[in-house]
Design a protein around this motif. Structure first.
Motif, mmCIF file in Angstrom:
data_model
loop_
_atom_site.group_PDB
_atom_site.id
_atom_site.type_symbol
_atom_site.label_atom_id
_atom_site.label_comp_id
_atom_site.label_asym_id
_atom_site.label_seq_id
_atom_site.Cartn_x
_atom_site.Cartn_y
_atom_site.Cartn_z
ATOM 1 N N ASP A 260 39.905 40.543 41.143
ATOM 2 C CA ASP A 260 39.155 40.565 39.884
ATOM 3 C C ASP A 260 37.664 40.332 40.106
ATOM 4 O OD1 ASP A 260 41.478 41.034 38.515
ATOM 5 O OD2 ASP A 260 41.781 38.948 37.896
ATOM 6 N N GLU A 261 37.331 39.564 41.141
ATOM 7 C CA GLU A 261 35.925 39.302 41.453
ATOM 8 C C GLU A 261 35.227 40.537 42.005
ATOM 9 O OE1 GLU A 261 35.264 35.566 43.600
ATOM 10 O OE2 GLU A 261 37.354 35.054 43.170
ATOM 11 N N ALA B 24 36.269 43.753 41.197
ATOM 12 C CA ALA B 24 36.434 44.895 40.296
ATOM 13 C C ALA B 24 35.131 45.337 39.662
ATOM 14 C CB ALA B 24 37.469 44.552 39.219
ATOM 15 N N ARG B 25 34.274 44.393 39.311
ATOM 16 C CA ARG B 25 33.022 44.769 38.641
ATOM 17 C C ARG B 25 32.061 45.498 39.572
ATOM 18 N NH1 ARG B 25 28.955 40.376 38.809
ATOM 19 N NH2 ARG B 25 29.694 38.709 40.185
ATOM 20 N N PRO C 227 40.143 52.017 36.426
ATOM 21 C CA PRO C 227 39.696 50.754 37.030
ATOM 22 C C PRO C 227 39.975 50.672 38.527
ATOM 23 C CG PRO C 227 40.961 50.359 35.013
ATOM 24 C CD PRO C 227 41.177 51.799 35.395
#
Length: 352
Positions: free
Chosen positions: A37-38, A40-41, A180
């Protein structure tokens, strides 16, 4: 040499902090802390972020695995750790931690190969590996066909990707489609609602002239480019891009080549078993097509559950357990983390 050794495995080659514990071929614990999740951006894994996340997660993840297994460090017969290949900084965290635990407890330490671990994890689902076997390893960083003559020490690469790995291509095409990160699961999901025959994208290195030089090799860079150009052409004409159909057609091209070449390798080497592993091995279409083609060829196909396909400590522990059982010497304590570790080096015992 010990039967059914209890081994803890530590995996930090990329963005998963994995700690697994096995007894022989029995999985006792599989603790994972993911930093996906860290990343993904950023649309991909950032090495510095991954390394920092491993540092923060290491001790609590080890403790969680021990608690889940109902064991302490004193109960271990061995500690195995991914020494390579992978991200240099991330590997150093895992290797450093494993060395500390080994020095503190006196438990023998094994630095092992990430790809061989992806093969070994199959033993936790299906028992001892029939040797020889063909390993089809497909992940974000690697796409390889391996000949496994002896998992304790003789694994030979028959073919590999000469550019983008399959998982890397999934991520890049997902980005083109607005899906994503990580792209693999999202393309798999979209493809289930799409038409695999919507458009025929190229199958890299399958032409007659390519098969002479790259018989068991893969190339997915051209496929990725073909998808990008197709999407650009559609948008230039003002057409909507059918995401599900493009995902299905792209996925089919990848799975077609992977399974086709793995079956060919097994046939031409007289091997009756194919082991499917790596993160992309969780792809539902790859599994289905591999099963169909293996059955048609009279070849046994083995693969672990999806959770054990992605990077995890259980696979490292499984390989470590196999090495302990086979009487392989432990690694010297000062072995390095090696981001470009030779795929044919199973463990760092007696190798520097």
């Amino acid at each position: 040499m010990k039967s059914n050794p209890v081994v803890m495995g530590i995996e930090t080659s990329c963005d998963e902090t994995g700690v697994g514990i096995v007894r022989g071929h029995e999985l006792l614990a599989d603790a994972v802390a993911s930093s996906v999740d860290e990343h993904a951006r950023f649309g991909g894994v950032v090495p510095e972020v991954a390394s920092r996340a491993h540092l923060e997660a290491m001790v609590p993840t080890v403790q969680r695995a021990l608690d889940d297994a109902g064991l302490t460090l004193a109960d271990l017969d061995g500690i195995a750790v991914t020494a390579g290949p992978g991200l240099a900084g991330a590997l150093m965290v895992g290797v450093g931690a494993a060395k500390a635990y080994s020095l503190a407890t006196g438990v023998p330490l094994y630095g092992v190969n990430h790809l061989s671990a992806h093969i070994a994890v199959d033993t936790l689902e299906n028992g001892p590996i029939p040797e020889p076997a063909i390993g089809l390893l497909v992940s974000g960083g690697h796409s390889s066909i391996m000949m496994v003559e002896d998992l304790a020490g003789k694994v030979t690469q028959l073919g590999a990707s000469i550019d983008d790995a399959a998982g890397e291509a999934f991520d890049k095409v997902a980005r083109l489609l607005g899906l994503p990160f990580p792209g693999g699961p999202y393309i798999d999901k979209a493809a289930k609602e799409g038409d695999r025959a919507f458009v025929r994208f190229p199958r890299g290195l399958t032409a007659a002239k390519d098969m002479e030089k790259h018989r068991y090799d893969f190339s997915f860079s051209g496929l990725k480019t073909a998808v990008a150009r197709w999407i650009e052409a559609q948008r230039a004409e003002g057409n909507n891009v059918p995401v599900n159909d493009v995902a299905a057609a792209f996925q089919e091209a990848v799975c077609d080549v992977l399974t086709q070449k793995a079956i060919l390798a097994a046939k031409e080497h007289g091997v009756g078993t194919i082991l499917l592993g790596g993160g992309v091995a969780a792809n539902s279409r790859l599994r289905t097509l591999a099963v169909e083609r293996a059955e048609d060829a009279g070849i046994t196909l083995r693969y672990p559950r999806p959770k054990l396909c992605t990077d995890n400590g259980a696979m490292v522990a499984a390989l470590g357990s196999h090495l302990v059982s086979a009487g392989v010497a432990p690694s010297v304590i000062d072995f390095p983390a090696n981001s470009s570790m030779d795929v044919e080096v199973v463990s760092l015992a007696n190798r520097l």
